[in-house]
Design a protein around this motif. Structure first.
Motif, PDB file in Angstrom:
ATOM      1  N   UNK A  75       1.679 -35.808 -16.724  1.00 14.90           N
ATOM      2  CA  UNK A  75       2.252 -37.084 -16.916  1.00 14.90           C
ATOM      3  C   UNK A  75       3.718 -36.281 -17.131  1.00 14.90           C
ATOM      4  N   UNK A  76       3.868 -35.284 -18.767  1.00 13.80           N
ATOM      5  CA  UNK A  76       5.269 -34.756 -18.573  1.00 13.80           C
ATOM      6  C   UNK A  76       6.462 -34.250 -17.414  1.00 13.80           C
ATOM      7  N   UNK A  77       5.694 -33.778 -16.367  1.00 13.14           N
ATOM      8  CA  UNK A  77       6.655 -33.001 -15.516  1.00 13.14           C
ATOM      9  C   UNK A  77       6.285 -34.300 -14.467  1.00 13.14           C
ATOM     10  N   UNK A  78       5.324 -35.488 -14.197  1.00 12.73           N
ATOM     11  CA  UNK A  78       6.191 -36.333 -13.266  1.00 12.73           C
ATOM     12  C   UNK A  78       6.995 -37.326 -13.648  1.00 12.73           C
ATOM     13  N   UNK A  79       6.735 -37.980 -15.263  1.00 14.35           N
ATOM     14  CA  UNK A  79       7.864 -38.503 -15.958  1.00 14.35           C
ATOM     15  C   UNK A  79       9.434 -37.907 -16.120  1.00 14.35           C
ATOM     16  N   UNK A  80       9.444 -36.268 -15.602  1.00 11.24           N
ATOM     17  CA  UNK A  80      10.529 -35.637 -15.808  1.00 11.24           C
ATOM     18  C   UNK A  80      11.189 -35.295 -14.485  1.00 11.24           C
ATOM     19  N   UNK A  81      10.576 -36.294 -13.298  1.00 14.27           N
ATOM     20  CA  UNK A  81      10.582 -35.463 -12.367  1.00 14.27           C
ATOM     21  C   UNK A  81      10.479 -34.705 -11.462  1.00 14.27           C
ATOM     22  N   UNK A  82       9.953 -33.440 -12.236  1.00 13.04           N
ATOM     23  CA  UNK A  82       9.829 -31.692 -12.203  1.00 13.04           C
ATOM     24  C   UNK A  82       8.579 -32.284 -10.320  1.00 13.04           C
ATOM     25  N   UNK A  83       7.407 -33.116 -10.748  1.00 19.28           N
ATOM     26  CA  UNK A  83       6.391 -33.509  -9.763  1.00 19.28           C
ATOM     27  C   UNK A  83       6.967 -34.899  -8.977  1.00 19.28           C
ATOM     28  N   UNK A  84       7.090 -34.988  -8.296  1.00 13.60           N
ATOM     29  CA  UNK A  84       7.379 -35.982  -7.523  1.00 13.60           C
ATOM     30  C   UNK A  84       6.039 -36.476  -6.253  1.00 13.60           C
ATOM     31  N   UNK A  85       5.089 -37.091  -7.374  1.00 12.38           N
ATOM     32  CA  UNK A  85       3.730 -37.635  -5.803  1.00 12.38           C
ATOM     33  C   UNK A  85       4.162 -37.651  -4.740  1.00 12.38           C
ATOM     34  N   UNK A  86       3.695 -37.972  -3.757  1.00 14.85           N
ATOM     35  CA  UNK A  86       3.673 -38.707  -2.498  1.00 14.85           C
ATOM     36  C   UNK A  86       2.568 -39.985  -2.242  1.00 14.85           C
ATOM     37  N   UNK A  87       3.022 -41.181  -2.195  1.00 16.04           N
ATOM     38  CA  UNK A  87       2.503 -42.147  -1.695  1.00 16.04           C
ATOM     39  C   UNK A  87       2.849 -42.606  -0.870  1.00 16.04           C
ATOM     40  N   UNK A  88       1.650 -42.907   0.493  1.00 15.32           N
ATOM     41  CA  UNK A  88       1.647 -42.895   1.112  1.00 15.32           C
ATOM     42  C   UNK A  88       1.622 -44.715   1.340  1.00 15.32           C
ATOM     43  N   UNK A  89       0.543 -45.338   0.439  1.00 16.17           N
ATOM     44  CA  UNK A  89       1.123 -46.515   0.214  1.00 16.17           C
ATOM     45  C   UNK A  89       0.273 -47.019  -0.359  1.00 16.17           C
ATOM     46  N   UNK A  90       0.757 -48.492  -1.337  1.00 14.83           N
ATOM     47  CA  UNK A  90      -0.062 -48.616  -2.021  1.00 14.83           C
ATOM     48  C   UNK A  90      -1.405 -50.047  -1.557  1.00 14.83           C
ATOM     49  N   UNK A  91      -2.472 -50.730  -2.722  1.00 20.42           N
ATOM     50  CA  UNK A  91      -2.536 -51.742  -2.199  1.00 20.42           C
ATOM     51  C   UNK A  91      -3.260 -52.154  -3.889  1.00 20.42           C
ATOM     52  N   UNK A  92      -3.312 -53.747  -3.345  1.00 16.92           N
ATOM     53  CA  UNK A  92      -3.492 -54.493  -4.228  1.00 16.92           C
ATOM     54  C   UNK A  92      -5.268 -54.042  -4.693  1.00 16.92           C
ATOM     55  N   UNK A  93      -5.473 -54.117  -6.082  1.00 11.59           N
ATOM     56  CA  UNK A  93      -6.857 -53.969  -6.197  1.00 11.59           C
ATOM     57  C   UNK A  93      -7.594 -55.284  -5.264  1.00 11.59           C
ATOM     58  N   UNK A  94      -7.646 -56.356  -4.955  1.00 10.28           N
ATOM     59  CA  UNK A  94      -8.057 -56.877  -4.220  1.00 10.28           C
ATOM     60  C   UNK A  94      -8.250 -56.778  -2.076  1.00 10.28           C
ATOM     61  N   UNK A  95      -7.487 -55.481  -1.808  1.00 10.83           N
ATOM     62  CA  UNK A  95      -7.796 -54.999  -1.256  1.00 10.83           C
ATOM     63  C   UNK A  95      -8.373 -53.727  -0.921  1.00 10.83           C
ATOM     64  N   UNK A  96      -9.459 -53.826  -1.740  1.00 10.68           N
ATOM     65  CA  UNK A  96      -9.549 -52.331  -1.600  1.00 10.68           C
ATOM     66  C   UNK A  96     -10.119 -52.521  -0.505  1.00 10.68           C
ATOM     67  N   UNK A  97     -10.911 -53.242   0.539  1.00  6.22           N
ATOM     68  CA  UNK A  97     -11.590 -52.963   1.812  1.00  6.22           C
ATOM     69  C   UNK A  97     -10.722 -52.700   2.754  1.00  6.22           C
ATOM     70  N   UNK A  98      -9.444 -53.093   2.469  1.00  5.78           N
ATOM     71  CA  UNK A  98      -8.392 -52.739   3.277  1.00  5.78           C
ATOM     72  C   UNK A  98      -7.980 -51.205   3.008  1.00  5.78           C
ATOM     73  N   UNK A  99      -7.914 -50.499   2.051  1.00  4.76           N
ATOM     74  CA  UNK A  99      -7.433 -49.837   1.232  1.00  4.76           C
ATOM     75  C   UNK A  99      -8.415 -48.336   1.641  1.00  4.76           C
ATOM     76  N   UNK A 100      -9.378 -49.240   2.074  1.00  8.50           N
ATOM     77  CA  UNK A 100     -10.710 -47.972   2.368  1.00  8.50           C
ATOM     78  C   UNK A 100     -10.312 -47.845   3.815  1.00  8.50           C
TER      79      UNK A 100
END
Length: 74
Positions: free
Chosen positions: A32-57
């Protein structure tokens, strides 16, 4: 259960292995510290609202995600 998977992977010419992990609060805090400091940057393809779970799957099953697919819980 894994015998079937192992046999199928052998037949397909692939390697199958499994391992156990144990949760570690210390490691999670360090990551968590590495992510917050920017040393690690996760690659996020797409975000879905929880209600869109079927679409995310459906999106994940298509196999085209080029990073993490995130469900946002409000």
């Amino acid at each position: 259960m894994s015998r079937k998977v192992y046999a199928a992977s052998t037949e397909a010419g692939a390697t199958y292995c499994w391992f156990f992990t144990e949760p570690s609060g210390d490691q999670l805090r360090e990551i968590a510290g590495l992510v917050e400091s920017g040393a690690i940057k996760p690659v996020i393809d797409r975000e879905f609202a929880f209600e869109q779970l079927p679409a995310a799957l459906t999106y994940l099953e298509a196999g085209r995600a080029r990073g993490k697919v995130v469900l946002k819980v409000k």
